[in-house]
Scaffold this motif. Structure first.
Motif, PDB file in Angstrom:
ATOM      1  N   VAL A 386      88.645  12.524   3.750  1.00  0.00           N
ATOM      2  CA  VAL A 386      87.881  11.274   3.863  1.00  0.00           C
ATOM      3  C   VAL A 386      86.783  11.425   4.910  1.00  0.00           C
ATOM      4  CG1 VAL A 386      87.996   8.842   4.507  1.00  0.00           C
ATOM      5  CG2 VAL A 386      89.764   9.817   3.046  1.00  0.00           C
ATOM      6  N   GLY A 387      87.106  12.078   6.035  1.00  0.00           N
ATOM      7  CA  GLY A 387      86.093  12.291   7.064  1.00  0.00           C
ATOM      8  C   GLY A 387      84.930  13.119   6.564  1.00  0.00           C
ATOM      9  N   PHE A 388      85.237  14.174   5.797  1.00  0.00           N
ATOM     10  CA  PHE A 388      84.161  15.009   5.256  1.00  0.00           C
ATOM     11  C   PHE A 388      83.334  14.235   4.236  1.00  0.00           C
ATOM     12  CE2 PHE A 388      82.368  17.970   2.192  1.00  0.00           C
ATOM     13  CZ  PHE A 388      81.718  18.869   3.031  1.00  0.00           C
ATOM     14  N   ALA A 389      83.991  13.497   3.335  1.00  0.00           N
ATOM     15  CA  ALA A 389      83.250  12.710   2.342  1.00  0.00           C
ATOM     16  C   ALA A 389      82.389  11.661   3.022  1.00  0.00           C
ATOM     17  CB  ALA A 389      84.229  12.053   1.367  1.00  0.00           C
ATOM     18  N   THR A 390      82.913  11.043   4.080  1.00  0.00           N
ATOM     19  CA  THR A 390      82.125  10.091   4.864  1.00  0.00           C
ATOM     20  C   THR A 390      80.883  10.769   5.412  1.00  0.00           C
ATOM     21  OG1 THR A 390      84.115   8.881   5.520  1.00  0.00           O
ATOM     22  CG2 THR A 390      82.159   8.557   6.859  1.00  0.00           C
ATOM     23  N   ALA A 391      81.068  11.965   5.967  1.00  0.00           N
ATOM     24  CA  ALA A 391      79.936  12.694   6.532  1.00  0.00           C
ATOM     25  C   ALA A 391      78.878  12.976   5.477  1.00  0.00           C
ATOM     26  CB  ALA A 391      80.423  13.999   7.153  1.00  0.00           C
ATOM     27  N   MET A 392      79.303  13.427   4.308  1.00  0.00           N
ATOM     28  CA  MET A 392      78.346  13.736   3.256  1.00  0.00           C
ATOM     29  C   MET A 392      77.617  12.474   2.770  1.00  0.00           C
ATOM     30  SD  MET A 392      78.337  16.977   2.933  1.00  0.00           S
ATOM     31  CE  MET A 392      78.567  16.922   4.728  1.00  0.00           C
ATOM     32  N   SER A 393      78.339  11.362   2.728  1.00  0.00           N
ATOM     33  CA  SER A 393      77.695  10.115   2.311  1.00  0.00           C
ATOM     34  C   SER A 393      76.628   9.705   3.304  1.00  0.00           C
ATOM     35  CB  SER A 393      78.730   8.996   2.161  1.00  0.00           C
ATOM     36  OG  SER A 393      79.168   8.503   3.410  1.00  0.00           O
ATOM     37  N   ARG A 394      76.900   9.942   4.575  1.00  0.00           N
ATOM     38  CA  ARG A 394      75.934   9.531   5.601  1.00  0.00           C
ATOM     39  C   ARG A 394      74.812  10.535   5.755  1.00  0.00           C
ATOM     40  NH1 ARG A 394      79.164   5.711   4.150  1.00  0.00           N
ATOM     41  NH2 ARG A 394      79.109   3.920   5.555  1.00  0.00           N
ATOM     42  N   VAL A 395      75.028  11.782   5.373  1.00  0.00           N
ATOM     43  CA  VAL A 395      73.914  12.732   5.338  1.00  0.00           C
ATOM     44  C   VAL A 395      72.851  12.221   4.383  1.00  0.00           C
ATOM     45  CG1 VAL A 395      73.209  15.008   4.528  1.00  0.00           C
ATOM     46  CG2 VAL A 395      75.169  14.785   6.014  1.00  0.00           C
ATOM     47  N   GLY A 396      73.311  11.854   3.175  1.00  0.00           N
ATOM     48  CA  GLY A 396      72.364  11.317   2.202  1.00  0.00           C
ATOM     49  C   GLY A 396      71.702  10.049   2.698  1.00  0.00           C
ATOM     50  N   ALA A 397      72.495   9.136   3.271  1.00  0.00           N
ATOM     51  CA  ALA A 397      71.943   7.876   3.753  1.00  0.00           C
ATOM     52  C   ALA A 397      70.974   8.114   4.907  1.00  0.00           C
ATOM     53  CB  ALA A 397      73.071   6.951   4.186  1.00  0.00           C
ATOM     54  N   ALA A 398      71.326   9.053   5.813  1.00  0.00           N
ATOM     55  CA  ALA A 398      70.453   9.342   6.947  1.00  0.00           C
ATOM     56  C   ALA A 398      69.127   9.935   6.483  1.00  0.00           C
ATOM     57  CB  ALA A 398      71.148  10.293   7.917  1.00  0.00           C
TER      58      ALA A 398
END
Length: 454
Positions: A386-398
């Motif tokens: 979940v932490g990794f998926a969160t990170a990837m989601s925020r990479v795109g958002a960032a």
């Protein structure tokens, strides 16, 4: 081996090893749910609070266009760091300590925002706050899921996304109240400290996850908790899953066994949130670029509360229609909505209807960001995944948030909206191929279904 019972102040404790009273069970579940919901709402609050404050911050701190982008993107970059870091800690050392630590970090950051004197300070503080929020994503919803029963788990977890959008909308209201106050953006941004204090207070006394204890081979402690609080856990399935999962840590996410889940959780989440974050953070600029007049504040309030209605609808139907039906069709429809607005930017009805459908359906599907990632990873890897998926989601958002103001300056709103539509199409295609149906399955069995591609 029995665990030490959790007691409330001024209440008699339950004897060691004895089942908790019904009142104690309800109190524990209520505290856990509220502590998790408020934590989720804080993320929406810090993202939503910047939208109306950005103009005042730019004037007061003399921000360049690049600094504006970094102020908007810094929490998302922080989440990229905090999600994997705290997720790995929670899988290795337990859910309970991380659940409290990340919120304390956020509390300090909230207060410090009031005292910034330049852009780099604000960027750094919001980056650290983002690290704490990344930890919240990695631990909050997974801990709640591990206490939840099989039936109705989707609606319970999806309700966390309602909290996110309520937090976003509340920050918009608070920001609107302070727009006419000199230096009001400082009060607006630092007001998240009040919410953090409440959240920290709620998190005291919440015990460890029984599923995590099973994943570490601590069966006696786990079964004592299960019996005490009446937690619904398929113990044998969890133990079988522990034996089947051959490794843990970040490398396991990219093993043949878990790669399918890792790719799916990361891509669908990133595709959902990138357009929403980017457009919402720079709503005033998008609104002006589409020549929609001078009612950007009122339009942003409509934007925010339409999202609340959408995620509420998603929460209500997630266990009825199933995960796949709530995810895949809305991806295609929202992509079409943004494309229509881009193609007919001179038509006010198209813009209004297109954005309303986009916001509502995007938010409805976003209810699954608190559900799917928790269901596709086994307990020993859940918070890491979940932490990794969160990170990837925020990479795109960032990336989207950082590039949007420059995209508006150089290419216009139409181009930016077409890019958003393309991102949603990618999400639709990946979900069509990889999304499992996990409705009403025990967590251990849901993770197995995801690995097997059923």
């Amino acid at each position: 081996m029995a665990t030490t019972p959790v007691t409330e102040q001024n209440e008699p404790s339950t004897p060691p090893g004895a089942p908790a009273t019904e009142r104690e069970r309800k109190r524990l579940h209520t505290k856990l749910k509220l502590a998790t919901q408020i934590g989720q709402g804080i993320d929406g609050y810090i993202i939503g609070g910047i939208g109306l404050a950005m103009s005042a911050i730019t004037d007061d701190l003399h921000l360049s266009s690049m600094e504006q982008g970094l102020v908007g993107a810094s929490p998302l970059i922080g989440i990229f760091i905090g999600g994997p870091f705290f997720g790995r800690l929670a899988d290795r050392f337990g859910r309970r300590p991380v659940f409290l630590m990340d919120m304390l970090i956020f509390l300090v950051g909230s207060v410090l925002q009031f005292f910034v004197v330049d852009g780099p300070q604000l960027i750094l503080i919001r980056l650290v706050m983002g690290v704490a929020i990344g930890g919240e994503y990695a631990i909050g919803a997974p801990l709640l899921s591990e206490y939840a029963g099989r039936l109705g788990r989707g609606r319970l977890l999806a309700s966390l996304e309602i909290s996110w959008y309520v937090g976003y909308a509340l920050a918009t209201v608070v920001g609107a109240l302070f727009t006419s106050v000199d230096g009001g953006w400082r009060w607006s941004l630092s007001s998240s400290a009040v919410i953090a204090v409440v959240c920290v207070a709620l998190r005291g006394g919440i015990p460890e996850s029984a599923r995590w204890l099973l994943s570490r081979g601590r069966r006696d402690e786990a079964e004592a908790l299960i019996q005490k609080y009446g937690i619904e856990v398929d113990v044998e399935a969890e133990l079988d899953d522990r034996d089947e999962v051959r490794q843990d840590g970040f490398r396991a996410l990219f093993s043949r066994q878990h790669l399918r889940s890792t790719v799916f959780a990361s891509v669908f989440w990133a595709a959902l949130v990138l357009p929403y974050f980017a457009i919402g953070t720079f709503w005033t600029e998008v609104f002006e670029a589409l020549h929609m007049g001078d009612n950007a504040v009122a339009a942003l309030l409509v934007y925010s509360f339409t999202a609340v209605a959408g995620v509420t609808a998603g929460c209500l139907v997630v266990d009825r229609i199933g995960r796949r039906k709530l995810l895949i069709p809305p991806f295609w429809i929202t992509a079409a909505c943004l494309a229509l607005v881009a193609v007919w930017p001179s038509s006010t009805p198209v813009i209004v209807v297109g954005f309303l459908f986009f916001i509502f359906l995007n938010a409805a599907s976003s209810a699954l960001t608190a559900v799917y990632p928790l269901e596709v990873f086994p307990t020993s890897l859940r918070t890491t995944g979940v932490g990794f998926a969160t990170a990837m989601s925020r990479v795109g958002a960032a990336i989207g948030t950082f590039l949007l103001p420059m995209g508006l300056d150089h290419f216009g709103a139409e181009f930016v909206l077409l890019i958003g539509a393309g991102v949603l199409v990618v999400g639709a295609l990946v979900s069509q191929v990889l999304a499992p149906e996990t409705t009403d399955l025990d967590l251990a069995r849901a993770a197995r279904t995801a690995r097997e591609g059923a």
